[in-house]
Design an enzyme around this catalytic site. Structure first.
Site, PDB file in Angstrom:
ATOM      1  N   ARG A 132       0.851  -1.203   0.000  1.00 37.71           N
ATOM      2  CA  ARG A 132       0.000   0.000   0.000  1.00 37.71           C
ATOM      3  C   ARG A 132       0.883   1.249   0.000  1.00 37.71           C
ATOM      4  NH1 ARG A 132      -3.127  -3.898   2.570  1.00 37.71           N
ATOM      5  NH2 ARG A 132      -4.965  -4.337   1.297  1.00 37.71           N
ATOM      6  N   ASP A 161       0.268  -6.910  -3.183  1.00 40.62           N
ATOM      7  CA  ASP A 161      -1.152  -6.647  -2.900  1.00 40.62           C
ATOM      8  C   ASP A 161      -1.711  -5.840  -4.059  1.00 40.62           C
ATOM      9  OD1 ASP A 161      -3.680  -6.105  -1.448  1.00 40.62           O
ATOM     10  OD2 ASP A 161      -2.554  -6.812   0.281  1.00 40.62           O
ATOM     11  N   HIS A 222      -6.172 -10.211  -3.563  1.00 46.11           N
ATOM     12  CA  HIS A 222      -5.141  -9.189  -3.352  1.00 46.11           C
ATOM     13  C   HIS A 222      -4.007  -9.320  -4.378  1.00 46.11           C
ATOM     14  CE1 HIS A 222      -6.722  -7.473   0.395  1.00 46.11           C
ATOM     15  NE2 HIS A 222      -7.081  -8.697   0.702  1.00 46.11           N
ATOM     16  N   ASP A 278      -6.562 -14.404   2.063  1.00 48.72           N
ATOM     17  CA  ASP A 278      -7.650 -13.652   2.699  1.00 48.72           C
ATOM     18  C   ASP A 278      -8.571 -12.973   1.696  1.00 48.72           C
ATOM     19  OD1 ASP A 278      -5.210 -12.198   2.173  1.00 48.72           O
ATOM     20  OD2 ASP A 278      -6.160 -10.443   3.048  1.00 48.72           O
ATOM     21  N   GLU A 279      -9.793 -12.763   2.136  1.00 49.81           N
ATOM     22  CA  GLU A 279     -10.756 -11.855   1.513  1.00 49.81           C
ATOM     23  C   GLU A 279     -11.004 -12.098   0.019  1.00 49.81           C
ATOM     24  OE1 GLU A 279     -10.106  -8.002   4.398  1.00 49.81           O
ATOM     25  OE2 GLU A 279      -8.799  -8.139   2.656  1.00 49.81           O
ATOM     26  N   TRP A 348      -6.646 -13.565  12.367  1.00 52.83           N
ATOM     27  CA  TRP A 348      -6.717 -12.097  12.293  1.00 52.83           C
ATOM     28  C   TRP A 348      -8.104 -11.550  12.549  1.00 52.83           C
ATOM     29  CZ3 TRP A 348      -9.189  -9.248   8.191  1.00 52.83           C
ATOM     30  CH2 TRP A 348      -9.722 -10.037   7.154  1.00 52.83           C
ATOM     31  N   TYR A 375      -3.651  -4.811  15.455  1.00 50.77           N
ATOM     32  CA  TYR A 375      -3.435  -4.114  14.182  1.00 50.77           C
ATOM     33  C   TYR A 375      -3.034  -2.655  14.426  1.00 50.77           C
ATOM     34  CZ  TYR A 375      -4.964  -7.612  10.724  1.00 50.77           C
ATOM     35  OH  TYR A 375      -5.051  -8.700   9.896  1.00 50.77           O
ATOM     36  N   ASP A 377      -3.012  -0.259  12.314  1.00 48.64           N
ATOM     37  CA  ASP A 377      -3.697   0.798  11.555  1.00 48.64           C
ATOM     38  C   ASP A 377      -4.938   1.292  12.294  1.00 48.64           C
ATOM     39  OD1 ASP A 377      -4.987  -1.634  11.094  1.00 48.64           O
ATOM     40  OD2 ASP A 377      -5.509  -1.160   9.019  1.00 48.64           O
ATOM     41  N   TRP A 425      -0.852  -2.450   8.633  1.00 43.71           N
ATOM     42  CA  TRP A 425      -1.374  -2.258   7.280  1.00 43.71           C
ATOM     43  C   TRP A 425      -1.262  -0.778   6.969  1.00 43.71           C
ATOM     44  CZ3 TRP A 425      -1.952  -6.643   4.808  1.00 43.71           C
ATOM     45  CH2 TRP A 425      -2.181  -7.804   5.551  1.00 43.71           C
ATOM     46  N   THR A 426      -0.948  -0.472   5.710  1.00 44.51           N
ATOM     47  CA  THR A 426      -0.524   0.912   5.466  1.00 44.51           C
ATOM     48  C   THR A 426      -1.399   1.688   4.480  1.00 44.51           C
ATOM     49  OG1 THR A 426       1.062   0.182   3.799  1.00 44.51           O
ATOM     50  CG2 THR A 426       1.861   0.392   6.066  1.00 44.51           C
ATOM     51  N   GLU A 427      -2.664   1.305   4.363  1.00 46.05           N
ATOM     52  CA  GLU A 427      -3.539   2.113   3.509  1.00 46.05           C
ATOM     53  C   GLU A 427      -3.490   3.579   3.940  1.00 46.05           C
ATOM     54  OE1 GLU A 427      -4.479  -0.718   4.931  1.00 46.05           O
ATOM     55  OE2 GLU A 427      -5.704  -1.936   3.580  1.00 46.05           O
TER      56      GLU A 427
HETATM   57  C1  TNX Z   1      -7.596  -6.752   6.239  1.00 45.37           C
HETATM   58  S1  TNX Z   1      -5.685  -8.672   7.516  1.00 45.37           S
HETATM   59  C2  TNX Z   1      -6.675  -7.197   5.335  1.00 45.37           C
HETATM   60  C3  TNX Z   1      -5.761  -6.222   4.720  1.00 45.37           C
HETATM   61  C4  TNX Z   1      -6.108  -4.816   5.080  1.00 45.37           C
HETATM   62  C5  TNX Z   1      -6.438  -4.744   6.561  1.00 45.37           C
HETATM   63  C6  TNX Z   1      -6.705  -3.366   7.062  1.00 45.37           C
HETATM   64  C7  TNX Z   1      -5.930  -9.267   6.162  1.00 45.37           C
HETATM   65  C8  TNX Z   1      -5.597 -10.635   6.075  1.00 45.37           C
HETATM   66  N1  TNX Z   1      -6.434  -8.523   5.158  1.00 45.37           N
HETATM   67  O1  TNX Z   1      -5.745  -6.403   3.327  1.00 45.37           O
HETATM   68  O2  TNX Z   1      -5.016  -4.014   4.818  1.00 45.37           O
HETATM   69  O3  TNX Z   1      -7.559  -5.544   6.813  1.00 45.37           O
HETATM   70  O4  TNX Z   1      -6.875  -3.351   8.450  1.00 45.37           O
END
Ligand code: TNX
Length: 504
Positions: A132, A161, A222, A278-279, A348, A375, A377, A425-427
């Site tokens: 980020r 990412d 990602h 993730d995600e 997480w 975290y 952030d 995390w560095t958004e």
């Molecule tokens: C979740 S933690 C994410 C990151 C984001 C973060 C922001 C994780 C496995 N995925 O992609 O940067 O939240 O807090």
């Protein structure tokens, strides 16, 4: 009378805790002895250049030492000399760092004492997201120096990412030529990445401080920066999640992943490779309509798109195992059914405690880095505005206390808990000033939480020792949050961008 005697008897057997001066993390055992050890002027000079091994500091590294685990050490300080004993070079190094802290806070003098020390957890980590925003080699080295002093031992490096791919891969030059341009708030920011020479240099720098670096190559989600460089690998995505995933069933994707892993393995001696995981649901919309993907789901009898995601994770776990390494993944991987000897889980999602339980019950080893409180952030103080909130924020006290509030959850599974990690995390961390502010002093608290035996932890005592560590950070011009004078150092801002941190 009997009560009196009983009280006396009880107090005689109560453990009497005596604490070391200004050592962070607090050692497991500390016993003061009469006298002081005073460095000579020449020795003091040597200490300033980080060298604590003058003639009067004697190290003994012997496998027969009865000091305990690999990182355990015994530090014995008398008025004439210092003995550091350990079974390993790593243990001796941890002892040296303790000695340096004692001498620094005593300005070259320290009271005689005996310290017997060993960590609570074997994984004491810090994670940095450089996709980020990119911070560069000098900042990373400074961080490694500070980690070494805190006896942290794992640097988890999130290098790939959406906004940028940050590591040179020789076989796929476009990853950096195309994929390293841009950052979270500015897609046209100049290319920023580590060359393989940089990586070697940083890995060696960390190794000299007995810190392991674990790279993260995030997949199948990602993956936007990689897909920008090699669009044929993209599995699609929608809107702001366009090209978020790798194509989950092309052989070409798995060849690419295997090749990249080969280069990562050559560069990073760590036995672990982090594959994210993730995600995926953020950006797998095209999986639902792509005919090739739909056919693949049918052919492999995968149930649905989630089944396909799990197939992908199992396949990558096999690729990594075949290369002799162990995969680490975010807690989504628990559902994929990977064998627990092939994977370690990073928990997480603090609001999904059952995912932690499921991981443990399924036999996985677990590293804990729940968003709350681990975290970086998230904001850290009641008047702060820049950063995340989620039913509250992450004050230093919560970081320090972790994992007390969830210890009951892993009762009976303690041996599967490898440790814990503070993750940045560095958004919304675009420069070094804000980086420092979000990392310090919470990382200092995380280090004590990960090292010091639970019975020795005490927040008010920690806060009394903290100023000495902050003075050292001053000498490095670190812009830390000052919990003793919160108004003195204003909260640094971050570039505005619509907040898309919608994970859950
Ligand atoms: C979740 S933690 C994410 C990151 C984001 C973060 C922001 C994780 C496995 N995925 O992609 O940067 O939240 O807090």
């Amino acid at each position: 009378m009997t009560t009196k005697i009983n009280l006396l008897a009880v107090s005689l057997f109560l453990p009497v805790f005596i604490f070391a001066q200004n050592v962070i993390p607090e050692p497991a055992q500390y016993r003061p002895v009469k006298g002081e050890f005073i460095l000579t002027i020449a020795e003091n000079k040597a200490l300033e250049t980080n060298n604590v091994l003058p003639a009067r500091v004697i190290q003994r590294i012997a496998p027969d030492c009865t000091v305990g685990s690999d990182e355990a050490y015994r530090l014995e300080i008398t008025p004439d000399s210092v003995f550091i004993q350990s079974t390993t070079v790593t243990g001796a190094f941890r002892g040296e760092e303790t000695l340096k802290q004692l001498l620094r806070s005593g300005k070259g003098t320290t009271s005689a004492c005996v310290i017997n020390d060993a960590p609570r957890y074997s994984w004491r980590g810090f994670m940095l997201d450089e996709s980020r925003h990119f911070f560069g080699k000098e900042k990373v080295k400074q961080l490694l120096d500070i980690m070494a002093s805190l006896r942290l031992n794992v640097f988890h490096w999130h290098l790939t990412d959406e906004p940028g791919w940050r590591i040179e891969i020789k076989k796929y030059p476009l990853l950096t030529k195309v994929g390293s341009k841009g950052n979270y708030h500015d897609p046209s920011a100049p290319a920023a990445f580590y060359t393989q020479e940089d990586i070697k240099d940083i890995v060696a720098y960390a190794a000299a401080r007995h810190i392991m670096i674990v790279p993260e190559f995030d997949m199948p989600g990602h993956a936007t920066a990689a897909c920008r460089a090699y669009p044929e690998l993209s599995g699609g995505g929608e809107g702001r999640w366009k090209d978020f995933t790798f194509h989950p069933c092309k052989e070409e994707t798995f060849r690419f992943i295997s090749d990249v892993l080969d280069e990562l393995i050559t560069l990073f001696p760590s036995p672990y490779i982090h594959i994210g995981g993730d995600e995926v649901h953020f950006g797998n919309q095209e999986w639902f309509t792509d005919p090739q993907i739909q056919q693949f789901i049918k052919d492999k009898q995968l149930m649905n798109e989630t089944g396909l995601e799990q197939y992908f994770v199992r396949r990558v776990a096999d690729i990594i195992a075949a290369k002799g390494k162990t995969m680490i993944g975010w807690d989504e991987i628990v559902d994929a059914g990977v064998s627990p000897d092939k994977a370690v889980v990073m928990w997480w999602r603090h609001d999904r405690r059952y995912q932690l339980l499921k991981a443990l019950e399924s036999g996985y080893r677990v590293i804990m880095t729940p968003r709350r409180p681990m975290y970086g952030d998230f904001v850290q103080y009641s008047t702060h505005n820049v950063g995340r909130y989620w039913d509250g924020y992450n004050p230093i006290e919560d970081v320090f206390s972790f994992p007390r509030s969830i210890e009951h959850l892993f009762k009976g599974y303690e041996s599967q808990i490898m440790g814990m990690q503070y993750s940045l995390w560095t958004e919304r961390v675009a420069d070094v000033k804000r980086f420092d502010f979000m990392v310090f002093p919470r990382l200092v608290a995380a280090a004590e939480a990960a090292w010091t035996p639970a019975v020795r932890k005490d927040y008010s005592r920690f806060m009394r020792r903290l100023p000495f560590f902050l003075h050292w950070l001053d000498t490095k011009n670190i812009y830390y949050f000052d919990p003793f004078a919160p108004e003195r150092r204003p909260e640094p801002t971050a570039p505005e961008k619509e907040d898309v941190l919608q994970n859950g």
